[in-house]
Design a protein around this motif. Structure first.
Motif, PDB file in Angstrom:
ATOM      1  N   VAL A   1      23.560 -26.156  17.511  1.00  0.00           N
ATOM      2  CA  VAL A   1      23.436 -24.593  17.536  1.00  0.00           C
ATOM      3  C   VAL A   1      24.098 -24.086  16.444  1.00  0.00           C
ATOM      4  CG1 VAL A   1      24.658 -22.800  18.921  1.00  0.00           C
ATOM      5  CG2 VAL A   1      23.168 -24.153  19.920  1.00  0.00           C
ATOM      6  N   PHE A   2      25.598 -24.584  15.978  1.00  0.00           N
ATOM      7  CA  PHE A   2      26.041 -23.694  15.103  1.00  0.00           C
ATOM      8  C   PHE A   2      25.533 -24.278  13.496  1.00  0.00           C
ATOM      9  CE2 PHE A   2      30.171 -24.309  17.767  1.00  0.00           C
ATOM     10  CZ  PHE A   2      30.196 -23.093  18.221  1.00  0.00           C
ATOM     11  N   GLY A   3      24.690 -25.453  13.416  1.00  0.00           N
ATOM     12  CA  GLY A   3      24.250 -25.671  12.352  1.00  0.00           C
ATOM     13  C   GLY A   3      23.317 -24.621  11.983  1.00  0.00           C
ATOM     14  N   PHE A   4      22.654 -23.832  12.890  1.00  0.00           N
ATOM     15  CA  PHE A   4      21.593 -22.908  12.595  1.00  0.00           C
ATOM     16  C   PHE A   4      22.328 -21.305  12.212  1.00  0.00           C
ATOM     17  CE2 PHE A   4      18.674 -25.700  14.313  1.00  0.00           C
ATOM     18  CZ  PHE A   4      17.505 -25.465  13.495  1.00  0.00           C
ATOM     19  N   VAL A   5      23.748 -21.590  12.432  1.00  0.00           N
ATOM     20  CA  VAL A   5      24.563 -20.338  11.893  1.00  0.00           C
ATOM     21  C   VAL A   5      24.507 -20.175  10.538  1.00  0.00           C
ATOM     22  CG1 VAL A   5      26.830 -19.124  12.074  1.00  0.00           C
ATOM     23  CG2 VAL A   5      25.970 -20.336  14.063  1.00  0.00           C
ATOM     24  N   ASP A   6      24.156 -18.914  10.078  1.00  0.00           N
ATOM     25  CA  ASP A   6      24.466 -18.685   8.632  1.00  0.00           C
ATOM     26  C   ASP A   6      25.773 -19.182   8.041  1.00  0.00           C
ATOM     27  OD1 ASP A   6      24.769 -17.691   5.839  1.00  0.00           O
ATOM     28  OD2 ASP A   6      23.911 -15.705   6.513  1.00  0.00           O
ATOM     29  N   PRO A   7      25.735 -20.128   7.217  1.00  0.00           N
ATOM     30  CA  PRO A   7      26.851 -20.981   6.605  1.00  0.00           C
ATOM     31  C   PRO A   7      27.854 -19.794   6.125  1.00  0.00           C
ATOM     32  CG  PRO A   7      24.965 -21.364   5.069  1.00  0.00           C
ATOM     33  CD  PRO A   7      24.397 -20.723   6.423  1.00  0.00           C
ATOM     34  N   GLN A   8      27.469 -18.667   5.468  1.00  0.00           N
ATOM     35  CA  GLN A   8      28.413 -17.975   4.894  1.00  0.00           C
ATOM     36  C   GLN A   8      29.238 -17.308   5.846  1.00  0.00           C
ATOM     37  OE1 GLN A   8      28.859 -17.607   1.437  1.00  0.00           O
ATOM     38  NE2 GLN A   8      27.454 -19.243   1.399  1.00  0.00           N
ATOM     39  N   LEU A   9      28.918 -17.073   7.158  1.00  0.00           N
ATOM     40  CA  LEU A   9      29.649 -16.644   8.254  1.00  0.00           C
ATOM     41  C   LEU A   9      30.675 -17.506   8.671  1.00  0.00           C
ATOM     42  CD1 LEU A   9      26.772 -14.637  10.235  1.00  0.00           C
ATOM     43  CD2 LEU A   9      28.141 -13.719   8.372  1.00  0.00           C
ATOM     44  N   LEU A  10      30.550 -18.686   8.548  1.00  0.00           N
ATOM     45  CA  LEU A  10      31.385 -19.728   8.928  1.00  0.00           C
ATOM     46  C   LEU A  10      32.831 -19.809   7.948  1.00  0.00           C
ATOM     47  CD1 LEU A  10      28.889 -22.322  10.458  1.00  0.00           C
ATOM     48  CD2 LEU A  10      30.466 -20.623  11.573  1.00  0.00           C
ATOM     49  N   LEU A  11      32.559 -19.447   6.679  1.00  0.00           N
ATOM     50  CA  LEU A  11      33.811 -19.371   5.602  1.00  0.00           C
ATOM     51  C   LEU A  11      34.980 -18.840   6.196  1.00  0.00           C
ATOM     52  CD1 LEU A  11      31.787 -18.806   2.542  1.00  0.00           C
ATOM     53  CD2 LEU A  11      32.648 -21.161   3.783  1.00  0.00           C
ATOM     54  N   PRO A  12      36.234 -19.417   5.854  1.00  0.00           N
ATOM     55  CA  PRO A  12      37.325 -18.821   6.581  1.00  0.00           C
ATOM     56  C   PRO A  12      37.476 -17.366   6.127  1.00  0.00           C
ATOM     57  CG  PRO A  12      37.659 -20.954   5.705  1.00  0.00           C
ATOM     58  CD  PRO A  12      36.272 -20.451   5.503  1.00  0.00           C
ATOM     59  N   ARG A  13      38.119 -16.410   7.012  1.00  0.00           N
ATOM     60  CA  ARG A  13      38.414 -14.981   6.534  1.00  0.00           C
ATOM     61  C   ARG A  13      39.770 -14.924   6.543  1.00  0.00           C
ATOM     62  NH1 ARG A  13      33.540 -15.523   6.159  1.00  0.00           N
ATOM     63  NH2 ARG A  13      31.935 -14.432   6.806  1.00  0.00           N
ATOM     64  N   ASN A  14      40.192 -14.370   5.210  1.00  0.00           N
ATOM     65  CA  ASN A  14      41.829 -13.973   4.978  1.00  0.00           C
ATOM     66  C   ASN A  14      42.639 -15.232   5.465  1.00  0.00           C
ATOM     67  OD1 ASN A  14      41.151 -11.245   4.104  1.00  0.00           O
ATOM     68  ND2 ASN A  14      40.907 -10.780   6.243  1.00  0.00           N
ATOM     69  N   GLY A  15      42.115 -16.431   5.192  1.00  0.00           N
ATOM     70  CA  GLY A  15      42.923 -17.671   5.665  1.00  0.00           C
ATOM     71  C   GLY A  15      42.908 -18.242   7.000  1.00  0.00           C
ATOM     72  N   GLN A  16      42.007 -17.342   7.709  1.00  0.00           N
ATOM     73  CA  GLN A  16      42.060 -17.713   9.051  1.00  0.00           C
ATOM     74  C   GLN A  16      40.612 -18.529   9.564  1.00  0.00           C
ATOM     75  OE1 GLN A  16      44.475 -17.080  11.244  1.00  0.00           O
ATOM     76  NE2 GLN A  16      45.492 -16.490   9.563  1.00  0.00           N
ATOM     77  N   THR A  17      40.582 -19.307  10.381  1.00  0.00           N
ATOM     78  CA  THR A  17      39.375 -20.006  10.820  1.00  0.00           C
ATOM     79  C   THR A  17      38.530 -19.366  11.571  1.00  0.00           C
ATOM     80  OG1 THR A  17      40.554 -22.211  10.843  1.00  0.00           O
ATOM     81  CG2 THR A  17      38.361 -22.182  11.946  1.00  0.00           C
ATOM     82  N   VAL A  18      37.402 -19.283  11.256  1.00  0.00           N
ATOM     83  CA  VAL A  18      36.571 -18.460  11.943  1.00  0.00           C
ATOM     84  C   VAL A  18      36.027 -19.411  13.273  1.00  0.00           C
ATOM     85  CG1 VAL A  18      34.036 -17.575  12.463  1.00  0.00           C
ATOM     86  CG2 VAL A  18      35.344 -17.443  10.291  1.00  0.00           C
ATOM     87  N   THR A  19      36.194 -18.737  14.595  1.00  0.00           N
ATOM     88  CA  THR A  19      35.903 -19.337  15.927  1.00  0.00           C
ATOM     89  C   THR A  19      34.794 -18.790  16.540  1.00  0.00           C
ATOM     90  OG1 THR A  19      37.413 -17.832  17.173  1.00  0.00           O
ATOM     91  CG2 THR A  19      38.432 -19.618  16.029  1.00  0.00           C
ATOM     92  N   THR A  20      34.530 -19.516  17.745  1.00  0.00           N
ATOM     93  CA  THR A  20      33.256 -18.956  18.505  1.00  0.00           C
ATOM     94  C   THR A  20      33.720 -17.625  18.961  1.00  0.00           C
ATOM     95  OG1 THR A  20      34.252 -20.102  20.610  1.00  0.00           O
ATOM     96  CG2 THR A  20      32.589 -21.196  19.341  1.00  0.00           C
ATOM     97  N   LEU A  21      34.990 -17.173  19.054  1.00  0.00           N
ATOM     98  CA  LEU A  21      35.321 -15.745  19.429  1.00  0.00           C
ATOM     99  C   LEU A  21      35.005 -14.700  18.500  1.00  0.00           C
ATOM    100  CD1 LEU A  21      38.652 -16.445  21.119  1.00  0.00           C
ATOM    101  CD2 LEU A  21      36.563 -15.838  22.507  1.00  0.00           C
ATOM    102  N   ASP A  22      35.231 -15.258  17.417  1.00  0.00           N
ATOM    103  CA  ASP A  22      34.679 -14.357  16.154  1.00  0.00           C
ATOM    104  C   ASP A  22      33.364 -14.324  15.900  1.00  0.00           C
ATOM    105  OD1 ASP A  22      37.552 -13.912  15.475  1.00  0.00           O
ATOM    106  OD2 ASP A  22      37.361 -16.095  14.403  1.00  0.00           O
TER     107      ASP A  22
END
Length: 753
Positions: free
Chosen positions: A259-280
């Motif tokens: 499922v996560f393999g089909f997520v746009d990889p650019q949206l999985l990059l860290p934001r402001n040094g914070q890890t992107v989680t499923t909640l995000d």
């Protein structure tokens, strides 16, 4: 009380411990960094370690009539013994107790920012000036108090809560699976792309690093196995529940990775040094964030509650098995009279948990605990491996494991430890060895229990089989000495036992036999016989017949003695025994104990004298002297100085004889001083007493001559025909001499090899 079944007692705790923070908070980042293909490989590879451990647990558990409490400690101690198993149990308990602190912090992690948005909570935080870390620590501590209260209420209550948590957690996992059907947006873009992210993008963290980050997620099977003492049918429940949990959670991780393999990889990059989680990722999707938040909170809380149950039970099992110090016995008790819950142990566990929570940065401690669990899993696999290869008839598990699976699990755990931090791994192993040494010394009387004897026996059996196909020769010759002494001569026993050790303790094998008449008192014989010796009974004058049979016997492994050591004692016919041993190609040593410690006021020196008359006996004596010197060094004793003495005969030249002896020692690579004695009319006994009375040990060859070719018994073409007159002479000339070995070699050893 044993009251839990397979589902509630094993599957549910393991399922909830495995599907935790990594699934919801870290897996999206890992998939984005290494790609779907690599992440699928990581999931499969990581789960092979727990699958192998599951097979090992099944092998060990189904081979026990009663598993008992303690989980992995319980199944490993039966194979590895109380000392080694106890060291594993102590490590398990510490790891479980410390893990609760991590799960409490994990529970507080997503709550902390939410509380700051809640006005009353934000006011309190601001009033006390709490930082983000301190706020999480307070939340984690409060949750730990709740966990303690729940644990004190009892396992039944926790089991009921876990059923509720199971439903919510399953709903959270299901929400991830159905999210592609909703195709939500995140940061203004569609979350799911048309093509999968197969190879990763952005700043790569690397396959090894991703594996190390992910692996702790799959190690939660200990939460279910730790309930072994409270299961109705532990042998069945541990196997089915553990494999079911591994299978279901592996499928979940594989599916969520896709499922996560089909997520746009650019949206999985860290934001402001914070890890992107499923909640995000699903923050802009209705309902899903609430379901995922509930799943995260309940997953971490369930893991903490599971270990609040299993950790005290592990400590209780250690105390019940008398592994812990006697003063800690109260920790395994209940508050209530007649109660069986380890409630006092739960208080200690809470104290450890609180210390972890307030330790500050727990990342290093987290790594140490992860390695502790890996070490435990590794030993569980190793225990099953030893059971398989030992071939013990008592190992009759109903499971279908294989030693290769257990060996793979053990080696993989070691490899993952090295991947984490090899130095921390060495430190953890050193800690375990220390605990093992203490338990072995103070709790088991320095006696190893368990499968070790069977495993060593199997190894020796295999090696003996290989050795039977190898020609020994002089190059590989080692003394395999059988010694025989009469029980009514304590000095004889002590002297021969010590001499046997000096001859063969480090370079060969020695077996001590004590000869006793059948009419003598058993208690008296037992009193005089060393624990390492074997008592042999004989009737009257049948000692020669008995010894002849023993000398020619072949042990079950085919590892028979090549050297026989007998005392100078008139109760057996030494001449016939020596001749018989030589026919069997066995060297013979006659032992004479030491006389007075001083002769004419001259103290004996730490020296070995070898009387050389030729290679027939001399080669064996030279080699034995070298072995004695080496063994003395290994036993931390001052190494003996070796002296080779040669008395001239006939027309021999002193210089020529000295050159011959020195060349022999050079070619043979032996250290020693050469002493050449001029010819005179003194008998050899007088010369020996004159030159060697101040030595510690003297080697002297027995006289005799080779039999004529074809006269030997059977197929032998050469043996030494002892001059029987030597045994009619008195050994009185040597009575005051130091320890002496009269040597007769069955064949000439080539010292050049």
């Amino acid at each position: 009380m044993k009251r839990f079944g397979t589902f509630s007692g094993v599957f549910v705790p393991s399922f909830e411990a495995i599907l935790g923070a990594v699934l919801f908070l870290i897996l999206p980042l890992l998939v984005g960094q290494v790609g779907m293909v690599n992440m699928l490989i990581i999931v499969v590879l990581a789960n092979t370690a727990t699958l192998a451990t599951g097979f090992s647990i099944a092998d060990s558990a189904t081979n026990l009539a009663d598993v008992g409490g303690g989980g992995m400690y319980a199944v490993s101690k039966q194979s590895l013994g109380r000392a080694f198993g106890g060291s594993i149990g102590v490590q398990i308990y510490i790891a479980q107790a410390v893990s609760i602190g991590f799960y409490c912090i994990g529970f507080a992690e997503p709550l902390e920012p939410l509380l700051r948005q809640f006005a009353p909570a934000a006011a309190i935080i601001e009033q006390y000036g709490l930082s983000s870390l301190q706020t999480r620590q307070v939340i984690a501590t409060l949750f730990a108090v709740v966990g303690l209260i729940v644990a004190l209420v009892g396992a039944d209550f926790v089991s009921g809560l876990q059923m509720i948590i199971l439903v919510v957690l399953s709903a959270a996992v299901l929400a991830i699976f159905v999210s592609p059907l909703m195709n939500p947006t995140y940061e203004g873009s569609r979350l799911f792309a048309a093509a999968p992210n197969l190879t990763g993008s952005g700043v790569r963290i690397g396959f090894a690093a991703a594996f190390a980050i992910f692996f702790p997620a799959v190690t939660g099977i200990d939460a279910g196995v730790g309930m072994s003492g409270s299961l109705k049918t532990p042998q069945r429940s541990l196997v089915i529940g553990t494999f079911a949990a591994i299978g279901v959670t592996t499928a979940v991780y594989l599916g969520v990775t896709v499922v996560f393999g089909f997520v746009d990889p650019q949206l999985l990059l860290p934001r402001n040094g914070q890890t992107v989680t499923t909640l995000d990722l699903f923050s802009q999707t209705p309902v899903l964030p609430l379901v995922l938040m509930a799943g995260i909170l309940l997953a971490t809380s369930s893991s903490a509650l599971s270990y609040f149950l299993t950790a005290p039970r592990t400590l209780q099992a250690l105390i019940a098995d008398n592994v812990m110090p006697r003063q800690t016995g109260f920790l395994g008790r209940d508050f209530r009279a007649g109660g069986s819950e380890p409630r006092i142990a739960a208080l200690l566990t809470f104290a450890i948990t609180t210390g972890v929570i307030w330790s500050g940065d727990i990342s290093f401690i987290s790594m140490v605990v992860g390695i502790c669990f890996l070490v435990v899993y590794g030993w569980v696999n190793f225990a099953a491996f030893l059971e398989h290869i030992s071939g013990n008839p008592s190992f009759r598990p109903s499971s279908r494991g294989h030693w290769l699976i257990s060996l793979y699990g053990f080696l993989l755990c070691l490899g993952i430890i090295a991947l984490f931090n090899i130095w921390v791994g060495i430190a953890v192993l050193a800690f375990q060895v220390t605990i093992f040494s203490l338990i072995l010394r103070y709790k088991t009387g320095s006696q190893l229990e368990g499968v070790w004897w069977g495993a060593l026996f199997a190894l020796m059996q295999w090696l003996f089989g290989r050795m039977g196909k190898i020609i020994q020769g002089t190059k590989n010759w080692r003394p395999i000495v059988g010694t025989f002494a009469f029980h009514d001569r304590p000095n004889q026993i002590d002297g021969m036992l010590e001499m046997g050790k000096r001859l063969a303790e480090y370079k060969g094998i020695v077996s001590m036999h004590v000869l006793a008449d059948r009419g003598e008192d058993d208690a008296e014989i037992e009193l005089r016989t060393p624990t390492t010796a074997h008592v042999l009974r004989y009737n009257g004058d049948s000692v020669n017949t008995m010894l002849s049979g023993i000398i020619q016997s072949v042990p079950a492994a085919g590892f028979g003695m090549n050297t026989v050591m007998l005392p100078v004692d008139p109760r057996f016919d030494a001449a016939s025994l020596i001749e018989y041993a030589l026919r069997l190609d066995k060297h013979v040593l006659l032992y004479k104990p030491a006389g007075m410690t001083e002769v004419d006021g001259v103290t004996r020196y730490n020296r070995i004298d070898v009387w050389w008359k030729g290679a027939e006996n001399g080669s064996l004596m030279a080699l034995l002297a070298h072995v004695v010197r080496y063994n003395d060094m290994k036993r931390k004793q001052t190494p003996s100085r070796i002296r080779f003495l040669r008395k001239l005969w006939g027309e021999e030249s002193t210089d020529e004889a000295r050159r011959e002896m020195q060349e022999l020692l050079r070619v043979a690579r032996l250290d020693g001083e050469v002493v050449i004695i001029d010819q005179d009319d003194q008998p050899i006994a007088a010369t020996v007493c004159s030159y060697s009375s101040d030595a510690r040990l003297v080697f002297l060859g027995l006289p005799g001559k080779p039999a004529e070719s074809g006269k030997a018994a059977g197929s032998l073409t050469r043996f030494f025909n002892i001059d029987r007159k030597i045994f009619q002479k008195n050994f009185e000339p040597y009575a005051q001499m130091p320890e002496m070995l009269f040597v007769k070699a069955a064949h000439v050893l080539d010292l050049r090899e």
